[in-house]
Design a protein around this motif. Structure first.
Motif, PDB file in Angstrom:
ATOM      1  N   ASN A   1      56.796  15.807  21.522  1.00 21.84           N
ATOM      2  CA  ASN A   1      55.768  16.651  20.664  1.00 21.84           C
ATOM      3  C   ASN A   1      55.449  17.577  21.909  1.00 21.84           C
ATOM      4  O   ASN A   1      54.279  17.090  22.438  1.00 21.84           O
ATOM      5  CB  ASN A   1      54.423  15.820  20.025  1.00 21.84           C
ATOM      6  N   VAL A   2      55.564  18.577  22.115  1.00 20.41           N
ATOM      7  CA  VAL A   2      55.017  19.769  23.064  1.00 20.41           C
ATOM      8  C   VAL A   2      53.747  19.836  22.902  1.00 20.41           C
ATOM      9  O   VAL A   2      52.899  20.267  24.129  1.00 20.41           O
ATOM     10  CB  VAL A   2      56.532  20.550  23.429  1.00 20.41           C
ATOM     11  N   GLY A   3      53.408  19.872  21.656  1.00 23.54           N
ATOM     12  CA  GLY A   3      52.155  21.016  21.882  1.00 23.54           C
ATOM     13  C   GLY A   3      51.737  21.757  21.914  1.00 23.54           C
ATOM     14  O   GLY A   3      52.030  22.548  22.871  1.00 23.54           O
ATOM     15  N   ALA A   4      50.323  21.725  22.654  1.00 26.65           N
ATOM     16  CA  ALA A   4      49.274  22.701  22.911  1.00 26.65           C
ATOM     17  C   ALA A   4      49.842  23.022  24.893  1.00 26.65           C
ATOM     18  O   ALA A   4      49.516  24.194  24.786  1.00 26.65           O
ATOM     19  CB  ALA A   4      47.850  22.254  23.409  1.00 26.65           C
ATOM     20  N   GLY A   5      50.626  21.616  25.098  1.00 20.06           N
ATOM     21  CA  GLY A   5      51.473  21.899  26.023  1.00 20.06           C
ATOM     22  C   GLY A   5      52.301  22.867  26.527  1.00 20.06           C
ATOM     23  O   GLY A   5      52.839  23.575  27.634  1.00 20.06           O
ATOM     24  N   GLY A   6      53.334  23.146  25.059  1.00 18.84           N
ATOM     25  CA  GLY A   6      54.349  24.522  25.665  1.00 18.84           C
ATOM     26  C   GLY A   6      55.383  23.182  25.911  1.00 18.84           C
ATOM     27  O   GLY A   6      55.107  22.211  27.092  1.00 18.84           O
ATOM     28  N   VAL A   7      55.904  24.084  25.966  1.00 21.22           N
ATOM     29  CA  VAL A   7      57.840  24.161  27.244  1.00 21.22           C
ATOM     30  C   VAL A   7      58.341  24.714  27.814  1.00 21.22           C
ATOM     31  O   VAL A   7      58.575  26.192  26.929  1.00 21.22           O
ATOM     32  CB  VAL A   7      58.413  22.169  26.481  1.00 21.22           C
ATOM     33  N   ASP A   8      59.221  24.809  28.586  1.00 18.38           N
ATOM     34  CA  ASP A   8      60.155  25.523  29.117  1.00 18.38           C
ATOM     35  C   ASP A   8      60.741  24.613  29.367  1.00 18.38           C
ATOM     36  O   ASP A   8      61.713  23.542  29.803  1.00 18.38           O
ATOM     37  CB  ASP A   8      59.903  25.694  30.523  1.00 18.38           C
ATOM     38  N   SER A   9      62.300  25.353  28.757  1.00 18.67           N
ATOM     39  CA  SER A   9      63.577  24.537  28.928  1.00 18.67           C
ATOM     40  C   SER A   9      64.484  24.481  30.076  1.00 18.67           C
ATOM     41  O   SER A   9      64.017  25.250  30.955  1.00 18.67           O
ATOM     42  CB  SER A   9      64.975  25.222  27.686  1.00 18.67           C
ATOM     43  N   LYS A  10      65.251  23.377  30.286  1.00 16.68           N
ATOM     44  CA  LYS A  10      66.108  23.923  31.303  1.00 16.68           C
ATOM     45  C   LYS A  10      66.831  25.061  31.564  1.00 16.68           C
ATOM     46  O   LYS A  10      67.301  25.469  30.203  1.00 16.68           O
ATOM     47  CB  LYS A  10      66.832  22.799  31.721  1.00 16.68           C
ATOM     48  N   SER A  11      67.118  26.024  32.567  1.00 14.85           N
ATOM     49  CA  SER A  11      67.452  27.062  32.580  1.00 14.85           C
ATOM     50  C   SER A  11      69.242  26.632  32.503  1.00 14.85           C
ATOM     51  O   SER A  11      69.594  25.769  32.837  1.00 14.85           O
ATOM     52  CB  SER A  11      66.501  27.659  34.152  1.00 14.85           C
ATOM     53  N   VAL A  12      69.417  27.775  32.121  1.00 18.45           N
ATOM     54  CA  VAL A  12      71.395  27.769  31.715  1.00 18.45           C
ATOM     55  C   VAL A  12      71.489  29.204  32.977  1.00 18.45           C
ATOM     56  O   VAL A  12      71.422  30.089  32.450  1.00 18.45           O
ATOM     57  CB  VAL A  12      71.681  28.679  30.618  1.00 18.45           C
ATOM     58  N   ASN A  13      72.770  28.921  33.577  1.00 13.17           N
ATOM     59  CA  ASN A  13      72.923  29.906  34.033  1.00 13.17           C
ATOM     60  C   ASN A  13      74.133  30.494  33.826  1.00 13.17           C
ATOM     61  O   ASN A  13      75.360  30.651  32.998  1.00 13.17           O
ATOM     62  CB  ASN A  13      73.836  29.548  35.795  1.00 13.17           C
ATOM     63  N   PHE A  14      73.511  31.655  33.275  1.00 12.34           N
ATOM     64  CA  PHE A  14      75.335  32.778  31.700  1.00 12.34           C
ATOM     65  C   PHE A  14      75.780  33.973  33.229  1.00 12.34           C
ATOM     66  O   PHE A  14      76.731  33.765  32.342  1.00 12.34           O
ATOM     67  CB  PHE A  14      73.674  33.633  30.945  1.00 12.34           C
ATOM     68  N   GLY A  15      75.936  33.725  34.225  1.00  8.99           N
ATOM     69  CA  GLY A  15      77.179  34.011  35.347  1.00  8.99           C
ATOM     70  C   GLY A  15      78.330  33.497  34.746  1.00  8.99           C
ATOM     71  O   GLY A  15      79.197  33.514  35.183  1.00  8.99           O
ATOM     72  N   LYS A  16      77.846  32.191  34.316  1.00  8.64           N
ATOM     73  CA  LYS A  16      78.887  31.015  34.669  1.00  8.64           C
ATOM     74  C   LYS A  16      79.782  30.928  33.453  1.00  8.64           C
ATOM     75  O   LYS A  16      81.033  30.187  32.446  1.00  8.64           O
ATOM     76  CB  LYS A  16      78.942  30.059  35.295  1.00  8.64           C
ATOM     77  N   LEU A  17      78.857  32.000  32.359  1.00  8.50           N
ATOM     78  CA  LEU A  17      79.494  31.110  30.538  1.00  8.50           C
ATOM     79  C   LEU A  17      80.034  32.622  29.960  1.00  8.50           C
ATOM     80  O   LEU A  17      79.431  33.779  30.261  1.00  8.50           O
ATOM     81  CB  LEU A  17      77.946  31.406  29.503  1.00  8.50           C
ATOM     82  N   HIS A  18      80.249  32.655  29.196  1.00 12.10           N
ATOM     83  CA  HIS A  18      80.895  34.449  28.672  1.00 12.10           C
ATOM     84  C   HIS A  18      79.666  33.946  27.342  1.00 12.10           C
ATOM     85  O   HIS A  18      80.003  35.363  27.099  1.00 12.10           O
ATOM     86  CB  HIS A  18      82.733  33.799  27.522  1.00 12.10           C
ATOM     87  N   LYS A  19      79.119  33.609  26.942  1.00 11.04           N
ATOM     88  CA  LYS A  19      78.757  33.557  25.776  1.00 11.04           C
ATOM     89  C   LYS A  19      78.579  32.210  25.501  1.00 11.04           C
ATOM     90  O   LYS A  19      78.544  31.142  26.178  1.00 11.04           O
ATOM     91  CB  LYS A  19      79.329  33.790  24.478  1.00 11.04           C
ATOM     92  N   GLY A  20      77.274  31.872  24.870  1.00  8.11           N
ATOM     93  CA  GLY A  20      76.135  30.151  24.338  1.00  8.11           C
ATOM     94  C   GLY A  20      74.931  30.457  23.289  1.00  8.11           C
ATOM     95  O   GLY A  20      74.583  31.615  23.677  1.00  8.11           O
TER      96      GLY A  20
END
Length: 157
Positions: A17-36
């Motif tokens: 429950n991220v509630g009022a604190g919100g949340v940032d996801s872990k970052s993903v390096n799209f430079g190494k991906l075709h798509k996601g």
């Protein structure tokens, strides 16, 4: 080759429950991906919130908000039709309002156009602002790597 050998599958947040604190996801390096795509599995939501997508030059760096596309499940999780999705919808860089009445107990799929991400800012981070008093969520990522490896798929986090 198995599905997990072809694609990067990552949990980017813990289920909470991220509630009022919100949340940032872990970052993903799209430079190494075709798509996601990012899968946001919502539980109970009691108020509206905002989902934004950022790019940056390094992990956890939110330099610029970017536009993206989404679709969401037609029904609550585990209910008939929860495996069907609405039309792919454009979201401006200002973000998507996560209406409690629309997204409560549903799966949301966020699609990122990796071709539109600049080489200088390949790291993508999702941000949920944190204006809802109750917001249960987990964020999963599935990506198609650009490069194969005999020792396993290269890391993107």
């Amino acid at each position: 080759m198995t599905f997990s050998e072809q694609f990067k599958i990552l949990a980017l947040t813990v289920s909470a429950n991220v509630g009022a604190g919100g949340v940032d996801s872990k970052s993903v390096n799209f430079g190494k991906l075709h798509k996601g795509c990012f899968l946001l599995n919502f539980g109970a939501i009691t108020a509206d919130d905002v989902l934004s997508v950022y790019v940056g030059a390094a992990t956890a760096t939110k330099t610029t908000a970017v536009a993206y596309k989404y679709r969401h499940a037609a029904a609550d999780t585990t209910v008939a039709l929860s495996d069907t999705y609405g039309a792919l919808t454009d979201v401006p860089s200002t973000g998507l309002t996560l209406s409690a009445t629309t997204f409560d107990n549903k799966l949301l799929i966020v699609e990122i156009n990796s071709q539109a991400i600049a080489d200088a800012t390949p790291w993508v981070t999702l941000e949920i602002a944190g204006s809802a008093s109750v917001q249960n969520i987990s964020i999963i990522f599935i990506g198609e790597p650009r490069f194969a490896s005999n020792g396993g798929l290269p890391t993107v986090i």
